[in-house]
Write an enzyme that holds these catalytic residues in place. Sequence first.
Site, mmCIF file in Angstrom:
data_model
loop_
_atom_site.group_PDB
_atom_site.id
_atom_site.type_symbol
_atom_site.label_atom_id
_atom_site.label_comp_id
_atom_site.label_asym_id
_atom_site.label_seq_id
_atom_site.Cartn_x
_atom_site.Cartn_y
_atom_site.Cartn_z
ATOM 1 N N ARG A 95 0.946 -1.359 0.130
ATOM 2 C CA ARG A 95 -0.087 -0.075 0.021
ATOM 3 C C ARG A 95 0.724 1.116 -0.099
ATOM 4 N NH1 ARG A 95 -1.739 1.266 4.713
ATOM 5 N NH2 ARG A 95 -2.722 -0.618 5.266
ATOM 6 N N ASP A 98 -4.298 19.836 -13.950
ATOM 7 C CA ASP A 98 -4.519 18.853 -14.514
ATOM 8 C C ASP A 98 -4.188 18.683 -16.005
ATOM 9 O OD1 ASP A 98 -5.854 16.663 -15.794
ATOM 10 O OD2 ASP A 98 -7.654 16.742 -14.335
HETATM 11 C C1 LIG Z 1 -10.757 11.289 -17.160
HETATM 12 C C2 LIG Z 1 -10.275 12.534 -16.501
HETATM 13 C C3 LIG Z 1 -10.107 12.494 -15.180
HETATM 14 C C4 LIG Z 1 -10.547 11.262 -14.228
HETATM 15 O O1 LIG Z 1 -9.642 10.254 -14.517
HETATM 16 P P1 LIG Z 1 -10.027 8.896 -14.311
HETATM 17 O O2 LIG Z 1 -8.856 7.834 -14.587
HETATM 18 O O3 LIG Z 1 -11.396 8.244 -15.128
HETATM 19 O O4 LIG Z 1 -10.560 8.427 -12.945
HETATM 20 C C5 LIG Z 1 -9.494 13.589 -14.442
HETATM 21 N N1 LIG Z 1 -9.330 14.859 -15.171
HETATM 22 C C6 LIG Z 1 -9.324 14.933 -16.713
HETATM 23 C C7 LIG Z 1 -8.927 15.809 -17.389
HETATM 24 C C8 LIG Z 1 -9.871 13.531 -17.275
HETATM 25 O O5 LIG Z 1 -9.706 13.568 -18.777
#
Ligand SMILES: *Cc1c(COP(=O)(O)O)cnc(C)c1O
Length: 381
Positions: A50, A174
């Site tokens: 973990r 992100d």
């Molecule tokens: C898909 C996505 C997420 C979430 O990711 P998962 O792997 O589906 O949990 C977060 N941010 C963006 C920009 C995404 O395209």
Amino acid sequence: MSYQLETRCIHGERNIENKHPYGAVSAPIYQTATFVHPGVGHSTGYDYSRESNPTRSELEKVISSLEGAVDSIACSSGMAAVALCLELLESGSHVICSEDLYGGSVRLFQQAVKSRNLTFSYINTADVRAVEAAVTPQTRALYIETPSNPTMWVTDLAAMRALADSYHLLLIADNTFLSPYLQNPIAFGADLVIHSGTKFLGGHNDILAGFVCTAREDLAQKLRFFYKTTGPCLSPFDSFLMLRSLKTLAVRMEAQQKNAAVIARWLDRHPKVKQVYYTGLPEHPGHELQKKQARGFGSMISFRTDTEETARTVLSRVQLISYAESLGGVESLITYPMLQTHGDVPEEVRKALGITETFLRLSVGIEHVDDLLADLEQALG
Ligand SMILES: *Cc1c(COP(=O)(O)O)cnc(C)c1O
């Protein structure tokens, strides 16, 4: 001197120790939950999976190398990575986010309003002044996506860093849409970079994964503590698959964006397409900024059709391109954001953003571009 990006996708940094037992060229899958202690008070470096696991550690080092991070934490999904970051914020904190954020992040934030007493303002972060005007004494973080999803606004990373410095905010980016192959937010001052590894990094629509990459040792320590405490970790097998995927990240990204550039121009000329959102088109409002802070334009295209009927017809007629949620893989996918990725965004917000019944989002894969164009041609009718 560090290796070039293409080399680091495969080998990581020069100083990463990636010699494996028996001379294995690919990383072994250490499918074990726990590790034997050589003696009292001694550790092999690994105690319990973990907290850390050798297959996962190798993956995390490669991701850190690609993002220029001091540490990267591999999570079981992109949402697990976003949730991990929220742990850094104390109750009562206010966060300024891009207004057309990934719908799953919006859903998580709506939940955090109730369960963790956090507040969020959704602002067009491409407008620096609007972001500054939204800062309150409780603001602790800026949370951005650039280009944004799905309307492709480009946010000035350096300008966000300047605001973050003035008001002592965390800058979180992100970077899912471009991947570290095309953009490194840490180089522009981001404190944290998030990835849905499910998308371009995984690249084959077969694994869920997420990453939090940090530029600061103090944040890495806090995040590692929450990580080992709550356990959102990526499995050894999925870590192996992700390492394997990363080896082709550079060639996949190049092939995908080459196809996307051709398709964006083709869509732009199609009589049933009213507007194309692709940062690679010179008339896109974020084109110049994107050129300054990224190494390419990626392979995500949004477009608006003339009528709702056309949009629905495209979705029912595509054959090679799949009508499916997600993005970034070698297979081309088309999405109806209104019903899928952004279904949980309040209707008035969605409408204001232009995510309406005529709005489609295309993730371009590595099929031959002529086959993709032929499919779009017959689907648009
Ligand atoms: C898909 C996505 C997420 C979430 O990711 P998962 O792997 O589906 O949990 C977060 N941010 C963006 C920009 C995404 O395209």
